[in-house]
Enzyme design. Sequence first.
Site, PDB file in Angstrom:
ATOM      1  N   LYS A 204       0.835  -1.202   0.143  1.00  0.00           N
ATOM      2  CA  LYS A 204      -0.167   0.082   0.092  1.00  0.00           C
ATOM      3  C   LYS A 204       1.062   1.367   0.114  1.00  0.00           C
ATOM      4  O   LYS A 204       1.274   1.669   0.957  1.00  0.00           O
ATOM      5  CB  LYS A 204      -0.876   0.017   1.409  1.00  0.00           C
ATOM      6  CG  LYS A 204      -2.301   1.104   0.970  1.00  0.00           C
ATOM      7  CD  LYS A 204      -2.562   1.779   2.463  1.00  0.00           C
ATOM      8  CE  LYS A 204      -1.665   2.803   2.760  1.00  0.00           C
ATOM      9  NZ  LYS A 204      -1.745   3.855   1.688  1.00  0.00           N
ATOM     10  N   GLU A 285       9.571   2.289  11.056  1.00  0.00           N
ATOM     11  CA  GLU A 285      10.312   3.366  10.759  1.00  0.00           C
ATOM     12  C   GLU A 285       9.573   4.551  10.922  1.00  0.00           C
ATOM     13  O   GLU A 285       8.669   4.942  10.038  1.00  0.00           O
ATOM     14  CB  GLU A 285      11.073   3.298   9.597  1.00  0.00           C
ATOM     15  CG  GLU A 285      11.980   2.107   9.416  1.00  0.00           C
ATOM     16  CD  GLU A 285      13.105   2.152  10.234  1.00  0.00           C
ATOM     17  OE1 GLU A 285      13.579   3.300  10.591  1.00  0.00           O
ATOM     18  OE2 GLU A 285      13.766   1.086  10.285  1.00  0.00           O
ATOM     19  N   CYS A 319      12.947  12.160   7.138  1.00  0.00           N
ATOM     20  CA  CYS A 319      12.940  12.060   8.556  1.00  0.00           C
ATOM     21  C   CYS A 319      14.185  12.428   9.392  1.00  0.00           C
ATOM     22  O   CYS A 319      14.180  12.356  10.501  1.00  0.00           O
ATOM     23  CB  CYS A 319      12.574  10.366   8.603  1.00  0.00           C
ATOM     24  SG  CYS A 319      13.577   9.476   7.655  1.00  0.00           S
ATOM     25  N   GLU A 415       7.612  17.174  15.311  1.00  0.00           N
ATOM     26  CA  GLU A 415       8.200  16.863  14.139  1.00  0.00           C
ATOM     27  C   GLU A 415       7.259  17.922  13.107  1.00  0.00           C
ATOM     28  O   GLU A 415       5.976  17.726  12.965  1.00  0.00           O
ATOM     29  CB  GLU A 415       8.174  15.436  13.476  1.00  0.00           C
ATOM     30  CG  GLU A 415       8.771  15.257  12.220  1.00  0.00           C
ATOM     31  CD  GLU A 415       8.712  13.867  11.613  1.00  0.00           C
ATOM     32  OE1 GLU A 415       7.559  13.191  11.811  1.00  0.00           O
ATOM     33  OE2 GLU A 415       9.794  13.425  11.168  1.00  0.00           O
TER      34      GLU A 415
HETATM   35  P1  NAD Z   1       2.028   8.964   7.140  1.00  0.00           P
HETATM   36  O1  NAD Z   1       2.148   8.155   8.665  1.00  0.00           O
HETATM   37  O2  NAD Z   1       1.179   9.851   6.979  1.00  0.00           O
HETATM   38  O3  NAD Z   1       1.671   7.731   5.960  1.00  0.00           O
HETATM   39  C1  NAD Z   1       2.411   6.814   5.697  1.00  0.00           C
HETATM   40  C2  NAD Z   1       1.650   5.530   5.325  1.00  0.00           C
HETATM   41  O4  NAD Z   1       0.826   5.137   6.156  1.00  0.00           O
HETATM   42  C3  NAD Z   1       0.989   6.063   3.713  1.00  0.00           C
HETATM   43  O5  NAD Z   1       1.125   4.846   2.976  1.00  0.00           O
HETATM   44  C4  NAD Z   1      -0.438   6.172   4.507  1.00  0.00           C
HETATM   45  O6  NAD Z   1      -1.293   6.104   3.547  1.00  0.00           O
HETATM   46  C5  NAD Z   1      -0.543   5.001   5.464  1.00  0.00           C
HETATM   47  N1  NAD Z   1      -1.545   5.103   6.525  1.00  0.00           N
HETATM   48  C6  NAD Z   1      -2.352   6.220   6.899  1.00  0.00           C
HETATM   49  N2  NAD Z   1      -3.000   5.606   7.965  1.00  0.00           N
HETATM   50  C7  NAD Z   1      -3.082   4.532   8.126  1.00  0.00           C
HETATM   51  C8  NAD Z   1      -3.509   3.418   8.860  1.00  0.00           C
HETATM   52  N3  NAD Z   1      -4.621   3.874  10.124  1.00  0.00           N
HETATM   53  N4  NAD Z   1      -3.154   2.126   8.896  1.00  0.00           N
HETATM   54  C9  NAD Z   1      -2.313   1.881   7.966  1.00  0.00           C
HETATM   55  N5  NAD Z   1      -1.445   2.601   7.188  1.00  0.00           N
HETATM   56  C10 NAD Z   1      -1.949   4.174   7.192  1.00  0.00           C
HETATM   57  O7  NAD Z   1       3.656   9.286   6.896  1.00  0.00           O
HETATM   58  P2  NAD Z   1       4.053  10.165   5.527  1.00  0.00           P
HETATM   59  O8  NAD Z   1       3.334  11.498   5.750  1.00  0.00           O
HETATM   60  O9  NAD Z   1       3.649   9.378   4.318  1.00  0.00           O
HETATM   61  O10 NAD Z   1       5.478  10.491   5.538  1.00  0.00           O
HETATM   62  C11 NAD Z   1       6.192  11.342   6.485  1.00  0.00           C
HETATM   63  C12 NAD Z   1       6.603  10.570   7.801  1.00  0.00           C
HETATM   64  O11 NAD Z   1       7.402   9.407   7.650  1.00  0.00           O
HETATM   65  C13 NAD Z   1       7.419  11.571   8.762  1.00  0.00           C
HETATM   66  O12 NAD Z   1       7.084  11.403   9.978  1.00  0.00           O
HETATM   67  C14 NAD Z   1       8.899  10.814   8.617  1.00  0.00           C
HETATM   68  O13 NAD Z   1       9.594  11.098   9.453  1.00  0.00           O
HETATM   69  C15 NAD Z   1       8.577   9.545   8.299  1.00  0.00           C
HETATM   70  N6  NAD Z   1       9.703   8.563   7.746  1.00  0.00           N
HETATM   71  C16 NAD Z   1      10.331   8.066   8.331  1.00  0.00           C
HETATM   72  C17 NAD Z   1      11.484   7.215   7.911  1.00  0.00           C
HETATM   73  C18 NAD Z   1      12.445   6.410   8.566  1.00  0.00           C
HETATM   74  O14 NAD Z   1      13.094   5.702   8.151  1.00  0.00           O
HETATM   75  N7  NAD Z   1      12.334   6.404   9.944  1.00  0.00           N
HETATM   76  C19 NAD Z   1      11.718   7.454   6.767  1.00  0.00           C
HETATM   77  C20 NAD Z   1      10.864   8.310   5.741  1.00  0.00           C
HETATM   78  C21 NAD Z   1       9.835   9.010   6.445  1.00  0.00           C
END
Ligand code: NAD
Length: 514
Positions: A204, A285, A319, A415
């Site tokens: 997804k 992550e 991130c 963040e």
């Molecule tokens: P997000 O948490 O909004 O979304 C991530 C994914 O989760 C998307 O595919 C989204 O559709 C899905 N999602 C949303 N609600 C869900 C649910 N209830 N159940 C399952 N899946 C669901 O994050 P984002 O805005 O896409 O990315 C930014 C975030 O990601 C920032 O917080 C960043 O720090 C983090 N990030 C972390 C790393 C790492 O390696 N630690 C790397 C990249 C990004």
Amino acid sequence: MIPYKHEPFTDFTKEENKQAFLDALKKVEGYLGQDYPLIIGGERIMTEDKIVSSNPANKEEVIGRVSKASRDLAEKAMNIANDTFATWKKVKPEFRADVLFKAAAIIRRRKHEFSALLTKEAGKPWNEADADTAEAIDFLEFYGRQMLKLKDGIPVESRPGEYNRFDYIPLGVGVVISPWNFALAIMAGTTVAALVTGNTVLLKPASTTPVVAYKFIEVLEEAGMPAGVVNYIPGSGSEVGDYLVDHPKTRFISFTGSREVGSRIYERAGKVNEGQIWLKRVIAEMGGKDTIVVDNEADLELAAQSIVKSAFGFSGQKCSACSRAVIHEDVYDQVVARVEELTKGLTYGDPTDPTNFAGPVIDQNSFDKIMSYIEIGKQEGRLVAGGEGDSSKGYFVAPTVFADVAPDARIMQEEIFGPVVAITKAKNFDEAIEIANNTDYGLTGAVITNNRHHIEQAREDFHVGNLYFNRGCTGAIVGYQPFGGFNMSGTDSKAGGPDYLQLHMQGKTTSEMF
Ligand code: NAD
């Protein structure tokens, strides 16, 4: 087998590379606005309900309309992934690794096309898009080789008349949920780590960047991945996401994204649902609030450059981005002044124009969230640079610096995920490390110092998964700097590291008496 070496970055000062990227942008522009189906068991399924992916630098430009999985389609995909697992787990690791190596070769040949698509769909400037594509290639090359190293298990002791083995076997169906900010690299890396270890996958992708994920699945198919091994099911996080996380046939979840969603998944996955005969494994992550510490014995130009590059590269939407700087009081004014000067010199705007250092932020929600933090910042600190935003055509926010912020201020703790950095003053190095550790997160950090004792002190006491000395805090390379954080940054699953694949497998001990 050629030893692993990371994919080099493209030098866009060379005319031929510049031209190649411009050609790639044209190619991508030629296929914008198309409809994309789901891919379940190799079957293309077009749905009425669509996710519209648009260019964050130009909202009117539609990148593609992607079919959206309903619960019924998610269930169908789960059943197919579960059936396919029975055959895929028996496929030799060499075959699985070869799919990754060929996929790497295909992407390398179409490198600029993938990067140009990232420029359009994720708003990445050329060099950032190029690094995202290079990282995807690295994951393919690195995990392929890692699997070949693990395919015969790990030797254990045997006694006379006894033969003991310790082998890794796959887990089952994995749900891979990826973010938009490394729309190719993280999506590809988390997907192929799961499949090369013999699992089947329900992918997804993030709803803002589903087209590049579709293109990646096509590459895997071209590379020989059998139908049903990876199923492409974009959909609403709360609907399809929750459904799959809760599903009793889900064996593991590989999530990269925000702390909020990651914590929700972790909690839901902890419940054993009816018909479920295992404890789900979660690789999560999550976010960061990453700090650069500047000592008084330090190269101050390097310090300012590192802060600015780490804070504003890809508009701070990493991130690992530097969102706080802690500077020794002896050099505070000097470093803040240089950060101000460098920041005011940055250009931002349409990322297809390579003279822009930064592009847009990803969407309206993100724009609104960042602008509200800028308002909070105005109460909590001294605005030194930036502070403006404009979302009329695309979602543009000026690189923004706040100085004189208290360590416990909201913009020092939460963040923001945008081009905003908060700066605070420390009396001495001990206090600087204390402030650096004063967050719920623990992803990356950097220390700029020429004092070897302070390097050692930080190595022990600065509690982050990726700590860098005398450089910025972004830009980990697969196989060189395994990446993942502590505390609320996640499960410390080190992507691109030597023990990452094992998270997708279980160890089986066999013992035979002769
Ligand atoms: P997000 O948490 O909004 O979304 C991530 C994914 O989760 C998307 O595919 C989204 O559709 C899905 N999602 C949303 N609600 C869900 C649910 N209830 N159940 C399952 N899946 C669901 O994050 P984002 O805005 O896409 O990315 C930014 C975030 O990601 C920032 O917080 C960043 O720090 C983090 N990030 C972390 C790393 C790492 O390696 N630690 C790397 C990249 C990004």
